[in-house]
Design a protein around this motif. Structure first.
Motif, PDB file in Angstrom:
ATOM      1  N   THR A  56      -2.005 -10.872  11.027  1.00 45.64           N
ATOM      2  CA  THR A  56      -3.279 -10.741  11.734  1.00 45.64           C
ATOM      3  C   THR A  56      -3.482 -11.816  12.781  1.00 45.64           C
ATOM      4  N   VAL A  57      -3.305 -13.073  12.381  1.00 42.58           N
ATOM      5  CA  VAL A  57      -3.576 -14.184  13.291  1.00 42.58           C
ATOM      6  C   VAL A  57      -2.586 -14.221  14.459  1.00 42.58           C
ATOM      7  N   PRO A  58      -1.266 -14.123  14.218  1.00 39.41           N
ATOM      8  CA  PRO A  58      -0.344 -14.074  15.365  1.00 39.41           C
ATOM      9  C   PRO A  58      -0.602 -12.892  16.295  1.00 39.41           C
ATOM     10  N   LEU A  59      -1.009 -11.749  15.739  1.00 37.60           N
ATOM     11  CA  LEU A  59      -1.357 -10.604  16.582  1.00 37.60           C
ATOM     12  C   LEU A  59      -2.564 -10.938  17.461  1.00 37.60           C
ATOM     13  N   ALA A  60      -3.547 -11.610  16.884  1.00 40.47           N
ATOM     14  CA  ALA A  60      -4.733 -11.983  17.650  1.00 40.47           C
ATOM     15  C   ALA A  60      -4.402 -12.973  18.758  1.00 40.47           C
ATOM     16  N   GLU A  61      -3.372 -13.779  18.538  1.00 37.61           N
ATOM     17  CA  GLU A  61      -2.980 -14.768  19.546  1.00 37.61           C
ATOM     18  C   GLU A  61      -2.459 -14.115  20.821  1.00 37.61           C
ATOM     19  N   THR A  62      -2.091 -12.836  20.762  1.00 35.12           N
ATOM     20  CA  THR A  62      -1.639 -12.121  21.960  1.00 35.12           C
ATOM     21  C   THR A  62      -2.816 -11.723  22.846  1.00 35.12           C
ATOM     22  N   GLY A  63      -4.024 -11.855  22.318  1.00 33.65           N
ATOM     23  CA  GLY A  63      -5.204 -11.423  23.050  1.00 33.65           C
ATOM     24  C   GLY A  63      -5.640 -10.015  22.731  1.00 33.65           C
ATOM     25  N   ALA A  64      -4.828  -9.291  21.946  1.00 35.02           N
ATOM     26  CA  ALA A  64      -5.178  -7.927  21.570  1.00 35.02           C
ATOM     27  C   ALA A  64      -6.354  -7.930  20.597  1.00 35.02           C
ATOM     28  N   HIS A  65      -7.039  -6.797  20.516  1.00 38.01           N
ATOM     29  CA  HIS A  65      -8.115  -6.627  19.535  1.00 38.01           C
ATOM     30  C   HIS A  65      -7.474  -6.173  18.231  1.00 38.01           C
ATOM     31  N   VAL A  66      -7.634  -6.941  17.158  1.00 37.07           N
ATOM     32  CA  VAL A  66      -6.958  -6.676  15.893  1.00 37.07           C
ATOM     33  C   VAL A  66      -7.970  -6.237  14.840  1.00 37.07           C
ATOM     34  N   ILE A  67      -7.681  -5.101  14.210  1.00 35.52           N
ATOM     35  CA  ILE A  67      -8.477  -4.626  13.084  1.00 35.52           C
ATOM     36  C   ILE A  67      -7.638  -4.822  11.824  1.00 35.52           C
ATOM     37  N   ALA A  68      -8.062  -5.751  10.981  1.00 37.80           N
ATOM     38  CA  ALA A  68      -7.331  -6.056   9.741  1.00 37.80           C
ATOM     39  C   ALA A  68      -7.959  -5.258   8.606  1.00 37.80           C
ATOM     40  N   ILE A  69      -7.186  -4.341   8.021  1.00 36.58           N
ATOM     41  CA  ILE A  69      -7.683  -3.496   6.936  1.00 36.58           C
ATOM     42  C   ILE A  69      -7.120  -4.018   5.616  1.00 36.58           C
ATOM     43  N   GLU A  70      -8.010  -4.336   4.690  1.00 38.58           N
ATOM     44  CA  GLU A  70      -7.594  -4.932   3.424  1.00 38.58           C
ATOM     45  C   GLU A  70      -8.511  -4.450   2.303  1.00 38.58           C
ATOM     46  N   ALA A  71      -7.915  -4.088   1.162  1.00 37.45           N
ATOM     47  CA  ALA A  71      -8.673  -3.550   0.042  1.00 37.45           C
ATOM     48  C   ALA A  71      -8.894  -4.554  -1.086  1.00 37.45           C
ATOM     49  N   ASP A  72      -8.281  -5.722  -1.002  1.00 31.26           N
ATOM     50  CA  ASP A  72      -8.426  -6.744  -2.035  1.00 31.26           C
ATOM     51  C   ASP A  72      -9.518  -7.726  -1.597  1.00 31.26           C
ATOM     52  N   PRO A  73     -10.622  -7.816  -2.334  1.00 28.23           N
ATOM     53  CA  PRO A  73     -11.731  -8.675  -1.888  1.00 28.23           C
ATOM     54  C   PRO A  73     -11.356 -10.144  -1.767  1.00 28.23           C
ATOM     55  N   ALA A  74     -10.445 -10.626  -2.610  1.00 29.24           N
ATOM     56  CA  ALA A  74     -10.028 -12.029  -2.509  1.00 29.24           C
ATOM     57  C   ALA A  74      -9.313 -12.275  -1.184  1.00 29.24           C
ATOM     58  N   PHE A  75      -8.489 -11.331  -0.766  1.00 29.14           N
ATOM     59  CA  PHE A  75      -7.789 -11.472   0.510  1.00 29.14           C
ATOM     60  C   PHE A  75      -8.761 -11.329   1.679  1.00 29.14           C
ATOM     61  N   VAL A  76      -9.749 -10.468   1.516  1.00 34.16           N
ATOM     62  CA  VAL A  76     -10.733 -10.306   2.576  1.00 34.16           C
ATOM     63  C   VAL A  76     -11.440 -11.631   2.840  1.00 34.16           C
ATOM     64  N   ASP A  77     -11.778 -12.352   1.789  1.00 34.86           N
ATOM     65  CA  ASP A  77     -12.426 -13.661   1.949  1.00 34.86           C
ATOM     66  C   ASP A  77     -11.540 -14.614   2.742  1.00 34.86           C
ATOM     67  N   LYS A  78     -10.241 -14.600   2.451  1.00 32.28           N
ATOM     68  CA  LYS A  78      -9.321 -15.477   3.166  1.00 32.28           C
ATOM     69  C   LYS A  78      -9.173 -15.046   4.624  1.00 32.28           C
ATOM     70  N   LEU A  79      -9.158 -13.743   4.840  1.00 35.64           N
ATOM     71  CA  LEU A  79      -9.084 -13.239   6.213  1.00 35.64           C
ATOM     72  C   LEU A  79     -10.301 -13.685   7.016  1.00 35.64           C
ATOM     73  N   LEU A  80     -11.466 -13.593   6.406  1.00 40.44           N
ATOM     74  CA  LEU A  80     -12.688 -13.993   7.091  1.00 40.44           C
ATOM     75  C   LEU A  80     -12.680 -15.474   7.440  1.00 40.44           C
ATOM     76  N   SER A  81     -12.046 -16.276   6.580  1.00 38.89           N
ATOM     77  CA  SER A  81     -11.976 -17.712   6.864  1.00 38.89           C
ATOM     78  C   SER A  81     -11.066 -18.013   8.048  1.00 38.89           C
ATOM     79  N   HIS A  82     -10.135 -17.093   8.346  1.00 40.96           N
ATOM     80  CA  HIS A  82      -9.224 -17.267   9.473  1.00 40.96           C
ATOM     81  C   HIS A  82      -9.839 -16.810  10.797  1.00 40.96           C
ATOM     82  N   MET A  83     -11.022 -16.248  10.737  1.00 40.43           N
ATOM     83  CA  MET A  83     -11.629 -15.680  11.929  1.00 40.43           C
ATOM     84  C   MET A  83     -12.416 -16.694  12.753  1.00 40.43           C
TER      85      MET A  83
END
Length: 286
Positions: A56-83
Protein backbone atom coordinates in the motif's frame (compact mmCIF):
# COMPACT_ATOMS: atom_id res chain seq x y z
CA UNK A 1 -1.92 -11.58 2.50
CA UNK A 2 -4.42 -11.46 5.31
CA UNK A 3 -6.61 -14.28 6.53
CA UNK A 4 -10.20 -13.70 5.45
CA UNK A 5 -13.21 -14.82 7.45
CA UNK A 6 -14.08 -18.31 6.20
CA UNK A 7 -17.81 -17.56 6.49
CA UNK A 8 -17.41 -14.86 3.85
CA UNK A 9 -15.81 -17.02 1.22
CA UNK A 10 -17.67 -17.30 -2.05
CA UNK A 11 -18.63 -20.38 -3.99
CA UNK A 12 -15.70 -22.20 -5.48
CA UNK A 13 -13.34 -21.34 -2.63
CA UNK A 14 -11.04 -24.17 -1.70
CA UNK A 15 -8.82 -24.92 1.23
CA UNK A 16 -5.32 -23.60 0.68
CA UNK A 17 -1.80 -24.37 1.78
CA UNK A 18 -1.49 -20.61 2.13
CA UNK A 19 -4.32 -19.94 4.56
CA UNK A 20 -2.22 -18.36 7.30
CA UNK A 21 -1.05 -14.75 7.45
CA UNK A 22 2.12 -14.71 5.34
CA UNK A 23 3.20 -11.10 4.90
CA UNK A 24 5.26 -9.88 1.97
CA UNK A 25 8.68 -8.72 3.23
CA UNK A 26 10.82 -8.45 0.08
CA UNK A 27 11.19 -4.79 -0.91
CA UNK A 28 12.74 -5.79 -4.22
CA UNK A 29 9.72 -7.93 -5.07
CA UNK A 30 7.37 -5.13 -4.03
CA UNK A 31 9.00 -2.65 -6.41
CA UNK A 32 9.23 -5.28 -9.15
CA UNK A 33 5.45 -5.72 -8.92
CA UNK A 34 4.86 -1.97 -9.05
CA UNK A 35 7.10 -1.68 -12.11
CA UNK A 36 5.37 -4.60 -13.81
CA UNK A 37 2.02 -2.90 -13.20
CA UNK A 38 3.31 0.25 -14.96
CA UNK A 39 1.73 2.35 -12.23
CA UNK A 40 1.07 5.98 -13.17
CA UNK A 41 0.27 8.83 -10.80
CA UNK A 42 -3.14 9.13 -12.47
CA UNK A 43 -4.07 5.49 -11.73
CA UNK A 44 -6.53 4.16 -9.19
CA UNK A 45 -4.92 1.09 -7.58
CA UNK A 46 -6.63 -1.65 -5.58
CA UNK A 47 -4.49 -3.43 -3.00
CA UNK A 48 -6.59 -6.48 -2.15
CA UNK A 49 -5.78 -8.12 1.18
CA UNK A 50 -3.54 -5.19 2.02
CA UNK A 51 -2.41 -6.57 5.39
CA UNK A 52 -0.22 -4.05 7.19
CA UNK A 53 0.50 -2.06 4.03
CA UNK A 54 3.65 -3.65 2.58
CA UNK A 55 2.39 -2.80 -0.92
CA UNK A 56 0.00 0.00 0.00
CA UNK A 57 2.58 2.56 1.07
CA UNK A 58 5.04 2.03 -1.83
CA UNK A 59 2.09 2.21 -4.24
CA UNK A 60 1.04 5.51 -2.68
CA UNK A 61 4.58 6.83 -3.12
CA UNK A 62 4.01 6.74 -6.90
CA UNK A 63 1.34 9.40 -6.49
CA UNK A 64 -1.44 7.04 -7.53
CA UNK A 65 -4.72 6.89 -5.61
CA UNK A 66 -4.60 3.64 -3.60
CA UNK A 67 -7.62 1.81 -2.21
CA UNK A 68 -6.46 -0.71 0.41
CA UNK A 69 -9.07 -3.42 0.99
CA UNK A 70 -8.63 -5.42 4.19
CA UNK A 71 -10.99 -7.67 6.16
CA UNK A 72 -8.91 -8.10 9.34
CA UNK A 73 -9.68 -5.28 11.81
CA UNK A 74 -6.25 -5.50 13.45
CA UNK A 75 -4.59 -4.92 10.08
CA UNK A 76 -7.00 -2.13 9.28
CA UNK A 77 -5.82 -0.30 12.41
CA UNK A 78 -2.22 -0.64 11.27
CA UNK A 79 -3.10 0.54 7.78
CA UNK A 80 -4.79 3.61 9.20
CA UNK A 81 -1.67 4.41 11.21
CA UNK A 82 0.33 4.42 7.96
CA UNK A 83 -1.96 7.01 6.41
CA UNK A 84 -0.49 9.97 8.29
CA UNK A 85 0.26 12.80 5.87
CA UNK A 86 -0.98 10.67 2.94
CA UNK A 87 -4.19 11.80 1.34
CA UNK A 88 -3.95 9.36 -1.59
CA UNK A 89 -4.65 6.21 0.46
CA UNK A 90 -8.17 5.08 1.30
CA UNK A 91 -8.64 2.09 3.58
CA UNK A 92 -11.77 -0.02 3.17
CA UNK A 93 -12.63 -2.48 5.93
CA UNK A 94 -14.38 -5.01 3.70
CA UNK A 95 -14.43 -8.48 2.22
CA UNK A 96 -13.30 -8.18 -1.41
CA UNK A 97 -16.01 -10.66 -2.42
CA UNK A 98 -18.62 -8.16 -1.23
CA UNK A 99 -16.86 -4.82 -1.69
CA UNK A 100 -18.06 -2.41 -4.37
CA UNK A 101 -15.48 -2.15 -7.15
CA UNK A 102 -14.55 1.19 -8.77
CA UNK A 103 -16.82 2.27 -11.61
CA UNK A 104 -13.94 3.96 -13.47
CA UNK A 105 -10.83 2.17 -14.84
CA UNK A 106 -8.54 0.74 -12.17
CA UNK A 107 -5.43 -1.38 -11.68
CA UNK A 108 -4.87 -4.12 -9.10
CA UNK A 109 -1.49 -4.72 -7.44
CA UNK A 110 -1.87 -7.17 -4.60
CA UNK A 111 -0.69 -10.12 -2.57
CA UNK A 112 -4.18 -11.61 -2.53
CA UNK A 113 -5.64 -14.10 -0.03
CA UNK A 114 -4.71 -17.39 -1.65
CA UNK A 115 -7.57 -19.37 -0.13
CA UNK A 116 -10.07 -17.37 -2.23
CA UNK A 117 -7.96 -16.77 -5.34
CA UNK A 118 -10.53 -18.05 -7.84
CA UNK A 119 -13.47 -16.12 -6.33
CA UNK A 120 -11.35 -12.94 -6.37
CA UNK A 121 -10.47 -13.41 -10.03
CA UNK A 122 -14.13 -14.08 -10.67
CA UNK A 123 -15.05 -10.70 -9.16
CA UNK A 124 -12.52 -9.03 -11.43
CA UNK A 125 -12.88 -11.03 -14.66
CA UNK A 126 -16.30 -12.72 -14.90
CA UNK A 127 -17.91 -9.58 -16.29
CA UNK A 128 -15.98 -7.57 -18.90
CA UNK A 129 -17.97 -4.49 -17.87
CA UNK A 130 -15.83 -4.34 -14.71
CA UNK A 131 -13.30 -1.63 -15.72
CA UNK A 132 -10.13 -3.51 -14.75
CA UNK A 133 -7.23 -2.34 -16.92
CA UNK A 134 -4.52 -4.67 -15.65
CA UNK A 135 -3.40 -6.55 -12.55
CA UNK A 136 -0.20 -7.82 -11.03
CA UNK A 137 -1.00 -10.43 -8.42
CA UNK A 138 0.91 -12.71 -6.11
CA UNK A 139 -0.86 -16.07 -6.16
CA UNK A 140 -0.08 -19.66 -5.33
CA UNK A 141 2.00 -21.10 -8.17
CA UNK A 142 -0.41 -23.96 -8.74
CA UNK A 143 -3.24 -21.48 -9.30
CA UNK A 144 -1.11 -19.40 -11.68
CA UNK A 145 -0.35 -22.50 -13.73
CA UNK A 146 -4.04 -23.38 -13.89
CA UNK A 147 -5.08 -19.91 -15.09
CA UNK A 148 -2.43 -19.94 -17.85
CA UNK A 149 -2.62 -23.61 -18.80
CA UNK A 150 -2.50 -24.88 -22.36
CA UNK A 151 -4.61 -26.75 -23.35
CA UNK A 152 -7.58 -24.83 -21.92
CA UNK A 153 -9.94 -27.15 -20.05
CA UNK A 154 -11.86 -24.78 -17.76
CA UNK A 155 -14.68 -22.84 -19.51
CA UNK A 156 -14.62 -20.06 -16.90
CA UNK A 157 -10.91 -19.44 -17.40
CA UNK A 158 -11.47 -19.61 -21.17
CA UNK A 159 -14.06 -16.84 -20.94
CA UNK A 160 -11.58 -14.68 -18.96
CA UNK A 161 -8.91 -15.19 -21.57
CA UNK A 162 -11.16 -13.92 -24.36
CA UNK A 163 -10.94 -10.46 -22.78
CA UNK A 164 -7.64 -10.58 -20.90
CA UNK A 165 -4.13 -11.83 -21.55
CA UNK A 166 -3.09 -13.84 -18.49
CA UNK A 167 0.58 -14.66 -18.01
CA UNK A 168 2.70 -16.35 -15.34
CA UNK A 169 5.64 -13.95 -15.00
CA UNK A 170 7.86 -15.87 -12.62
CA UNK A 171 8.03 -18.09 -9.57
CA UNK A 172 8.40 -16.50 -6.12
CA UNK A 173 10.09 -18.56 -3.41
CA UNK A 174 8.78 -18.81 0.19
CA UNK A 175 11.55 -16.67 1.72
CA UNK A 176 9.89 -13.54 0.33
CA UNK A 177 7.24 -13.91 3.07
CA UNK A 178 7.14 -14.00 6.85
CA UNK A 179 6.50 -16.60 8.02
CA UNK A 180 7.48 -18.48 4.83
CA UNK A 181 4.73 -20.70 3.39
CA UNK A 182 5.24 -24.32 2.39
CA UNK A 183 4.47 -23.67 -1.27
CA UNK A 184 5.94 -21.61 -4.08
CA UNK A 185 4.11 -18.52 -5.22
CA UNK A 186 4.07 -16.76 -8.59
CA UNK A 187 3.53 -13.35 -10.08
CA UNK A 188 0.45 -13.39 -12.32
CA UNK A 189 0.04 -10.66 -14.93
CA UNK A 190 -3.43 -9.82 -16.27
CA UNK A 191 -3.87 -7.25 -19.05
CA UNK A 192 -7.09 -6.27 -20.77
CA UNK A 193 -6.91 -7.00 -24.49
CA UNK A 194 -6.95 -3.84 -26.62
CA UNK A 195 -9.50 -5.64 -28.79
CA UNK A 196 -11.48 -8.40 -27.05
CA UNK A 197 -11.95 -11.65 -28.93
CA UNK A 198 -15.63 -11.70 -27.95
CA UNK A 199 -17.88 -8.63 -27.97
CA UNK A 200 -19.33 -7.82 -24.57
CA UNK A 201 -22.86 -8.28 -25.90
CA UNK A 202 -22.06 -11.91 -26.71
CA UNK A 203 -20.31 -12.77 -23.44
CA UNK A 204 -23.12 -14.88 -21.97
CA UNK A 205 -23.54 -16.75 -25.25
CA UNK A 206 -19.83 -17.48 -25.26
CA UNK A 207 -19.86 -18.72 -21.66
CA UNK A 208 -22.65 -21.13 -22.58
CA UNK A 209 -20.73 -22.28 -25.66
CA UNK A 210 -17.54 -22.82 -23.67
CA UNK A 211 -19.36 -24.81 -20.98
CA UNK A 212 -20.98 -26.96 -23.67
CA UNK A 213 -17.83 -27.53 -25.69
CA UNK A 214 -15.65 -28.31 -22.67
CA UNK A 215 -18.08 -30.59 -20.85
CA UNK A 216 -15.58 -33.30 -21.73
CA UNK A 217 -12.44 -31.43 -22.84
CA UNK A 218 -10.98 -34.57 -24.41
CA UNK A 219 -13.80 -35.01 -26.91
CA UNK A 220 -12.92 -34.20 -30.52
CA UNK A 221 -14.57 -31.12 -31.98
CA UNK A 222 -16.73 -33.27 -34.26
CA UNK A 223 -18.35 -34.94 -31.22
CA UNK A 224 -18.26 -32.03 -28.77
CA UNK A 225 -20.24 -29.63 -30.99
CA UNK A 226 -22.62 -32.02 -32.72
CA UNK A 227 -25.56 -30.80 -30.61
CA UNK A 228 -25.05 -27.27 -31.97
CA UNK A 229 -23.73 -27.66 -35.51
CA UNK A 230 -25.00 -30.10 -38.11
CA UNK A 231 -22.43 -32.51 -39.62
CA UNK A 232 -22.08 -30.41 -42.80
CA UNK A 233 -21.63 -27.28 -40.68
CA UNK A 234 -18.91 -29.02 -38.66
CA UNK A 235 -17.15 -29.99 -41.89
CA UNK A 236 -17.14 -26.33 -42.97
CA UNK A 237 -16.11 -25.16 -39.50
CA UNK A 238 -13.00 -27.36 -39.30
CA UNK A 239 -12.06 -26.21 -42.78
CA UNK A 240 -12.26 -22.56 -41.68
CA UNK A 241 -10.30 -23.33 -38.51
CA UNK A 242 -7.68 -25.26 -40.45
CA UNK A 243 -7.69 -28.17 -38.01
CA UNK A 244 -8.44 -31.88 -37.95
CA UNK A 245 -12.03 -32.66 -36.94
CA UNK A 246 -10.68 -35.12 -34.38
CA UNK A 247 -8.72 -32.42 -32.51
CA UNK A 248 -9.80 -32.39 -28.84
CA UNK A 249 -11.84 -29.31 -27.95
CA UNK A 250 -9.37 -28.34 -25.23
CA UNK A 251 -6.69 -27.88 -27.91
CA UNK A 252 -8.45 -24.91 -29.49
CA UNK A 253 -6.80 -21.58 -28.72
CA UNK A 254 -8.66 -18.40 -27.84
CA UNK A 255 -8.76 -17.11 -31.41
CA UNK A 256 -10.20 -20.41 -32.67
CA UNK A 257 -12.89 -20.34 -29.98
CA UNK A 258 -13.88 -16.88 -31.22
CA UNK A 259 -14.28 -18.31 -34.74
CA UNK A 260 -16.52 -21.07 -33.36
CA UNK A 261 -18.70 -18.51 -31.58
CA UNK A 262 -19.18 -16.18 -34.52
CA UNK A 263 -19.77 -19.09 -36.89
CA UNK A 264 -22.51 -20.28 -34.55
CA UNK A 265 -24.09 -16.82 -34.33
CA UNK A 266 -24.04 -16.43 -38.12
CA UNK A 267 -25.06 -19.88 -39.31
CA UNK A 268 -26.85 -21.73 -36.49
CA UNK A 269 -30.50 -20.98 -35.56
CA UNK A 270 -30.81 -19.56 -32.00
CA UNK A 271 -32.93 -22.55 -31.00
CA UNK A 272 -29.77 -24.67 -31.23
CA UNK A 273 -27.49 -22.35 -29.27
CA UNK A 274 -26.47 -23.76 -25.87
CA UNK A 275 -27.86 -22.04 -22.79
CA UNK A 276 -26.16 -21.55 -19.45
CA UNK A 277 -27.20 -24.23 -16.93
CA UNK A 278 -28.86 -26.35 -19.58
CA UNK A 279 -28.24 -30.07 -19.47
CA UNK A 280 -25.63 -30.60 -22.15
CA UNK A 281 -24.78 -34.18 -21.31
CA UNK A 282 -26.98 -35.50 -24.12
CA UNK A 283 -25.45 -34.60 -27.43
CA UNK A 284 -27.77 -35.83 -30.14
CA UNK A 285 -26.76 -36.41 -33.72
CA UNK A 286 -28.82 -35.50 -36.74
Amino acid sequence: MSKYNKKKRGKGAKASNFSAQHQLISKRLIYDMINLAQVQSSDTILDIGAGTGALTVPLAETGAHVIAIEADPAFVDKLLSHMKNRDNIRVKYADILEAVLPKSPFVVVANIPYSITTPILGRLLDYPSVPLKRAILLVEKGAAKRFTAVPIQDPRILSWRMHYEIRLVRTVSPQHFAPPPKVDSAILSISRRSKPLVDMQHQLKFRALGAYGLLDPRLPLSAALIGIFTPPQITRLVRVLGIDRELPMCRLNEEQWAVVLYTMLQHVPPSRWPQLRQNVKKRKGF
